[in-house]
Design an enzyme around this catalytic site. Structure first.
Site, mmCIF file in Angstrom:
data_model
loop_
_atom_site.group_PDB
_atom_site.id
_atom_site.type_symbol
_atom_site.label_atom_id
_atom_site.label_comp_id
_atom_site.label_asym_id
_atom_site.label_seq_id
_atom_site.Cartn_x
_atom_site.Cartn_y
_atom_site.Cartn_z
ATOM 1 N N SER A 94 0.866 -1.187 -0.117
ATOM 2 C CA SER A 94 -0.087 0.081 0.111
ATOM 3 C C SER A 94 0.925 1.360 0.015
ATOM 4 C CB SER A 94 -0.861 -0.027 1.292
ATOM 5 O OG SER A 94 -0.219 0.058 2.501
ATOM 6 N N ASN B 100 -2.472 -1.871 13.388
ATOM 7 C CA ASN B 100 -3.887 -1.579 13.395
ATOM 8 C C ASN B 100 -4.402 -0.075 13.960
ATOM 9 O OD1 ASN B 100 -3.913 -4.109 12.178
ATOM 10 N ND2 ASN B 100 -4.958 -5.127 13.912
ATOM 11 N N THR C 208 -39.407 26.894 -10.487
ATOM 12 C CA THR C 208 -39.557 25.563 -10.093
ATOM 13 C C THR C 208 -39.630 24.793 -11.117
ATOM 14 O OG1 THR C 208 -41.976 25.889 -9.595
ATOM 15 C CG2 THR C 208 -40.460 26.629 -7.887
ATOM 16 N N HIS C 209 -39.521 23.670 -11.184
ATOM 17 C CA HIS C 209 -39.431 22.251 -12.121
ATOM 18 C C HIS C 209 -38.875 22.922 -13.580
ATOM 19 C CE1 HIS C 209 -42.526 20.206 -9.688
ATOM 20 N NE2 HIS C 209 -42.826 21.456 -9.304
ATOM 21 N N SER D 137 -12.528 25.457 -27.655
ATOM 22 C CA SER D 137 -13.090 24.193 -28.523
ATOM 23 C C SER D 137 -11.564 24.105 -29.600
ATOM 24 C CB SER D 137 -13.970 24.295 -29.276
ATOM 25 O OG SER D 137 -14.446 23.415 -30.217
ATOM 26 N N LYS E 192 -16.108 28.893 -29.578
ATOM 27 C CA LYS E 192 -16.769 28.427 -28.433
ATOM 28 C C LYS E 192 -16.169 29.074 -27.180
ATOM 29 C CE LYS E 192 -19.376 25.853 -28.012
ATOM 30 N NZ LYS E 192 -19.263 24.197 -27.747
ATOM 31 N N ASN F 108 -16.531 27.608 -23.298
ATOM 32 C CA ASN F 108 -17.367 26.614 -22.562
ATOM 33 C C ASN F 108 -17.247 26.877 -21.128
ATOM 34 O OD1 ASN F 108 -18.015 25.281 -25.113
ATOM 35 N ND2 ASN F 108 -16.045 24.438 -25.079
ATOM 36 N N GLU G 239 -19.292 22.614 -15.638
ATOM 37 C CA GLU G 239 -19.192 21.390 -15.902
ATOM 38 C C GLU G 239 -18.575 20.189 -15.032
ATOM 39 O OE1 GLU G 239 -20.468 22.277 -20.384
ATOM 40 O OE2 GLU G 239 -18.573 21.459 -19.747
ATOM 41 N N TYR H 238 -10.252 -5.843 13.425
ATOM 42 C CA TYR H 238 -9.605 -5.402 12.160
ATOM 43 C C TYR H 238 -9.659 -6.406 10.973
ATOM 44 C CZ TYR H 238 -6.138 -3.406 8.787
ATOM 45 O OH TYR H 238 -5.516 -3.208 7.619
ATOM 46 N N LYS I 272 -8.539 4.065 2.214
ATOM 47 C CA LYS I 272 -8.093 5.218 2.081
ATOM 48 C C LYS I 272 -7.837 5.828 0.579
ATOM 49 C CE LYS I 272 -4.878 3.560 5.752
ATOM 50 N NZ LYS I 272 -6.002 2.374 5.795
#
Length: 475
Positions: free
Chosen positions: A22, A109, A154-155, A276, A282, A284, A289, A316, A324
């Site tokens: 690890s 541990n 709304t909506h 772009s 463009k 963007n 996003e 453990y 992690k």
């Protein structure tokens, strides 16, 4: 270097060693591992397991290794299984057999979970501090646009006119709740697992409360088995980060929509936009996003750890190694995203004329008719029905409801007198919402004052937490 093997006749197969290793991701815990081991060595000296001379030699060596880690001059190798074995290798190289003495009375541990808690406290403070900056920018923008009229939705349909500063301030409110969750998380998880050993506690260091105090924890664990198996602090932190991600995603969605040609409300700064490779025209909203897109990985990281934990028995289990990487990823994601998003919010310009022009479209003033009648003593249900008939008539005539003449309104219901005209406007509709937390400018000014006060409180809190944390982990 591995920290086990005395009862084995041979080392692990390479495939097993590769799976078990690890060090490639847990090396980020190295500074915290140094600090935890220093507290542990102090405990061993206090309990008489280490002499003052030996404890001093080990602590001096630990400090030296910590400095080399900070400078980048001591690095792990592929032979190191994990961060703990790499640091022990460095101590053995300096001190010989004494370099392995500091492991007495503790296990990887309880060591790793203590390291991980310190790492998370450190980085949750950092995330909280970044959020205060984003809140500050939203609140500044809310104040800048405190008199701008815009459609409320709304909506995704026109609903009622609102103050656009009120729309922006809602994000400060949501992000302040995230700060409150971080504060709660820090308080609830200030419990040290060190001293739990592998699972049964320690016979060599019977007073873990002193190590807890040395590391800045408010308390020590109440059950050694729970201490090494608990990862509630991880899932809770991942939830807080996922929830922040959801809030940032909503921000990203709105800025993406506002910057479209169809909306045309928002002009993003060049420094916080991209172009772009094929379409020269463009511009963007990539920051917005990406804020929307990265919420998926934040949610996914929470889900993956919850799924990993759901069937673990007893104390453990090695499955816990999988806590992690998702956590490190969520932290890195937010600490990369937040400064860019804050910059985008700070530098975006909004076209108030265009927003105001759309505020009364879609019959968005229909509620004002029902409210007018209610103030005149007409039951709201009846007023709602009358207002609906006004919308129906306006649509027949190809108008918005506020464009109906006084004669056309009174023909629908004689209680719709010319007095209605004073409130049948976007400015009148917004100004009338003076309730606490409402969209009027007067209410928004009060809200902005409250937002600034609350955010300043969190700025002070995180500054104090940072100062306290640095003091506690200073080597």
């Amino acid at each position: 270097m591995v920290l086990w093997g005395g009862r084995f006749n041979q080392g692990p197969a390479e495939s097993v060693a590769s799976l078990s290793r690890s060090i490639h991701f847990d090396w980020v815990l190295a500074p915290y591992d140094i600090r935890v081991n220093l507290a542990h060595v102090k405990g061993l000296q206090a309990s008489g397991v280490l002499s003052a001379a030996d404890a001093s030699k080990i602590m001096i060596a630990l400090v030296a290794v910590g400095e080399e880690i900070a400078a980048g001059t001591f690095l792990p190798t592929q032979e190191d299984e994990d961060v703990h074995s790499a640091i022990e290798r460095a101590l053995v190289a300096r001190l010989g057999e004494l370099g392995g003495a500091f492991r007495a009375g503790r296990s990887r541990n309880d060591l790793v979970v203590t390291d991980f808690k310190l790492y998370l406290i450190d980085h949750m403070i950092a995330i909280g501090s970044e959020l205060t900056l984003l809140i500050e920018e939203f609140t500044i923008k809310a104040d800048e646009y405190k008199s701008a009229i815009a459609p409320g939705f709304t909506h995704l349909q026109h609903a009622q006119p609102i103050n656009f500063g009120h729309e922006l301030a809602k994000h400060s409110q949501a992000l302040l709740r995230d700060l409150s969750r971080i504060q709660d998380w820090i308080s609830r998880n200030s419990i040290s697992p060190l001293g739990a050993g592998a699972l049964a506690g320690s016979g060599l260091q019977p007073h873990p409360e002193q190590s807890a105090a040395d590391l800045g924890f408010a308390a020590t664990h109440g059950n050694s088995i729970d201490a090494v198996s608990d990862r509630d602090f991880v899932t809770e932190a991942l939830f807080v980060m996922a929830n922040i991600g959801v809030h940032l995603s909503r921000i990203g969605e709105e800025y993406t929509l506002w910057s479209t040609t169809e909306f045309g409300w928002a002009k993003l700064d060049d420094a916080f936009s991209t172009g772009s490779s094929i379409m020269p025209q463009k511009k963007n909203p990539d920051i917005a996003e990406l804020a929307r897109g990265k919420s998926g990985r934040l949610i996914g990281n929470l889900t993956s750890v919850l799924a990993m934990l759901k069937g673990l028995p007893f104390a453990y289990n090695r499955d816990l190694q999988e806590d992690k990487e998702p956590t490190f990823d969520s932290i890195a994601t937010l600490l990369t995203l937040l400064p860019a998003l804050t910059g985008m919010v700070e530098t975006t310009y909004f076209d108030t004329e265009k927003m105001a022009a759309g505020a009364v479209k879609g019959h968005s003033l229909a509620t004002e008719i029902a409210d007018f009648l209610a103030k005149s003593g007409v039951p709201f249900a009846t007023g709602h029905e009358i207002s609906g008939r006004c919308v129906q008539q306006a649509e027949k005539l190809g108008k918005d409801v506020h464009e109906l003449s006084d004669a056309e309104l009174s023909a629908i219901d004689p209680r719709l007198t010319s007095d209605l005209r004073g409130t049948l406007s976007a400015i009148g509709a917004v100004a009338s919402r003076t309730s606490l937390g409402g969209t009027s400018t007067a209410s928004l000014i009060k809200q902005i004052h409250d937002l600034n006060k609350r955010n300043q409180g969190f700025i002070s809190y995180f500054d104090k937490q940072r100062s306290h944390f640095l003091e506690m982990i200073q080597v």
